[in-house]
Design a protein around this motif. Structure first.
Motif, PDB file in Angstrom:
ATOM      1  N   VAL A  74      28.298  45.042  51.392  1.00  0.00           N
ATOM      2  CA  VAL A  74      28.877  46.462  51.331  1.00  0.00           C
ATOM      3  C   VAL A  74      30.529  46.135  50.699  1.00  0.00           C
ATOM      4  O   VAL A  74      31.252  45.628  51.359  1.00  0.00           O
ATOM      5  CB  VAL A  74      29.036  47.088  52.434  1.00  0.00           C
ATOM      6  N   THR A 116      25.672  51.574  46.867  1.00  0.00           N
ATOM      7  CA  THR A 116      26.758  50.937  47.977  1.00  0.00           C
ATOM      8  C   THR A 116      26.345  49.666  48.562  1.00  0.00           C
ATOM      9  O   THR A 116      26.973  49.496  49.605  1.00  0.00           O
ATOM     10  CB  THR A 116      26.496  52.229  49.077  1.00  0.00           C
ATOM     11  N   SER A 127      26.488  50.543  54.562  1.00  0.00           N
ATOM     12  CA  SER A 127      27.705  51.355  54.267  1.00  0.00           C
ATOM     13  C   SER A 127      27.402  52.615  54.981  1.00  0.00           C
ATOM     14  O   SER A 127      28.509  53.592  55.084  1.00  0.00           O
ATOM     15  CB  SER A 127      27.898  51.684  52.715  1.00  0.00           C
TER      16      SER A 127
END
Ligand code: CTP
Length: 494
Positions: free
Chosen positions: A222, A111, A180
């Motif tokens: 992110v 992520t 994230s």
């Protein structure tokens, strides 16, 4: 922690189905002292009785290379995740690929938060330490497959019962590990109908700016693919609450400033007594769930339609003008389609697998969301209506859905809500569907046939002839190929 019978049974069912019992038995026999757990989201979902998507397995007291060797004789092992001490394993005869890992201290969930960090894994690491670095208490439980016990050091079960999203330990630290998670907190709260615990919520608001952080390489920490996936998962589950919470925590300002301009963008009271553009938009989104909507449309709207409703008036703030003393939003449909496309492209909203939206469809819907407002549907040419109703798959129905919720959310100050244009368009759409065996009905003649009959060379004239033939067919004045040929010879002979 010993668990009640129902939960034990629910786990047994899943573990049997996914052949994990089999696997656990074999590992336990071959590698004495090893421990096998189901971890993460699957534990949460079994306890909640929700359908399970992915199953993550954690094996202790086994080296990853030994595990890999061992698994090879029972199915297909994918080495993609080996660097991070994760193996993807499809058991022979199994339906679902399993993620199998050994305990880790640092996480790379793909992520963006941990790309540069070397993952520290250790087969002897206590399970509690692996769980300590996971995001939320409800995601930080492990189910021991052999002893049927729940390992729950951070109170995940209690938070599931209280319906609370709470980080494991310090919110600041958990978020800093992977920003994230700021959007994951929101997404889980919306999907599960949970509240975000106070300290976690304060931290979301405080750190939301980091969602746009760049790594030293200049890349986003992110990526937008992850952001759009989080946004769409929440938005799909509850559009109104998602928009509200993105506003409240500041995510909207950081990610979609175009939307923030809708707040406070006043509209003439005479037509929009409901309030500003954002209030109108939220009301339109809410109406996707209304009884009136369900009366006209059997199936719920798709995610692209919901997104088009969200963005349909996005250009009102930038097109707002005063003309002869009146406030107008001239061209906001065409401008809005362009702004929406830019936003959706930037945010990579078509990227998330299974969720990604159809940007061309959304562009088209916004561009034409006023079509039945500009012209009375029953005064429009049938060929024009056909283009709107029976264009690329499903677009006509989606356009009518947008038109309905827009009308439902437009509350004139003095007059009654006006659905007459929608009803007219809806009726025509139904009639045109019913009158045809195929939707859209096949033309009786194609371009080649027209050219042959009229002895025409290829060119714009052929298109014009086809269009008038179509108009006759859709109005029911031509009912067969023969009649079409007759029409050409008699009426259109040049
Ligand atoms: N996880 C985490 N931080 C992240 C992503 C994941 O701590 N940024 C951990 C959590 O323990 C999570 C598990 O990894 O439960 C699996 O992650 P993922 O598959 O992304 O989420 P799920 O919880 O399984 O939920 P869903 O499948 O609905 O996304």
């Amino acid at each position: 922690m010993k668990m009640n019978k129902k939960i034990v049974n629910d786990f047994s069912k899943v573990l049997k189905q996914e052949l994990i019992f089999d696997l656990a038995g074999k590992v336990a026999k071959k590698i004495p002292g090893s421990e096998i757990y189901v971890v993460g989201g699957a534990v949460r979902d079994v306890i909640l009785g929700r359908p399970i998507k992915d199953i993550d397995i954690l094996v202790r007291k086994v080296k990853i290379v030994d595990l890999e060797k061992f698994l090879k004789s029972y199915g297909k092992v994918d080495l993609v995740g080996k660097r991070f001490s994760v193996l993807k394993f499809l058991p022979r005869g199994g339906r679902q690929q399993l993620d199998i890992s050994i305990p880790r201290l640092d996480f790379s969930f793909g992520t963006g938060g941990y790309k540069d960090v070397k993952v520290k894994s250790d087969p002897d690491l206590p399970i509690e330490e692996d769980l300590a670095r996971r995001d939320f208490t409800i995601n930080a439980m492990a189910w021991n497959v052999v002893t049927n016990e729940l390992v729950d050091p951070y109170g995940g079960l209690k938070d599931l019962k209280l319906k609370i999203i709470r980080t494991v330990g310090s919110p600041k630290e958990r978020f800093a590990e992977d920003y994230s998670r700021l959007l994951r907190a929101i997404r889980f709260a919306i999907q599960l109908g949970f509240k975000i615990e106070e300290k976690t919520w304060s931290a979301v608001k405080k750190h939301i700016g980091h969602i746009n952080d760049l790594a030293e390489s200049g890349e986003r920490k992110v990526p937008f693919e992850i952001i759009s996936s989080e946004f769409l998962k929440a938005f799909n589950a509850n559009p109104v609450e998602t928009v509200k919470i993105y506003f409240e925590c500041g995510a909207m300002a950081k990610l979609m400033p175009e939307i923030v301009k809708m707040k406070g963008c006043a509209q003439p009271k005479k037509y929009h007594s409901e309030g500003d553009v954002l209030t109108h938009t939220l009301l339109a989104l809410q109406n996707l769930e209304s009884k009136t909507f369900k009366k006209y449309f059997a199936a719920p709207p798709d995610l692209s339609t919901k997104t088009a409703v969200f963005l349909h008036d996005i250009a009102k703030p930038t097109t707002k003008r005063k003309m002869e003393g009146r406030v107008v939003f001239y061209n906001h449909d065409k401008e809005g389609a362009k702004i929406a496309r830019r936003l959706l492209d930037r945010m990579k909203m078509s990227a998330p697998p299974e969720l990604g939206v159809d940007i061309d469809k959304i562009f088209w819907m916004i561009e034409h969301h006023l079509v039945f407002f500009y012209s009375q549907p029953n005064e429009m040419k049938k060929t024009t209506l056909e283009k709107y109703f029976f264009g690329p798959a499903g677009r006509g129905e989606s356009l009518l859905q947008l038109f309905l919720v827009d009308a439902l959310a437009t509350k004139p100050e003095k007059e009654k809500l006006d659905l007459s244009r929608f009803k007219m368009a809806y009726q025509l759409w139904n009639e045109m569907k019913e009158n045809k065996k195929e939707v859209p009905p096949k033309p009786f003649l194609n371009g080649d046939e027209v050219m042959k009959i009229l002895k025409l060379a290829p060119g714009p004239k052929v298109g014009e002839v086809l269009e008038s033939l179509r108009e006759e067919q859709l109005n029911g004045r031509i009912k067969s190929k023969k009649e079409a040929e007759f029409f050409l010879k008699k009426t259109l002979t040049l």
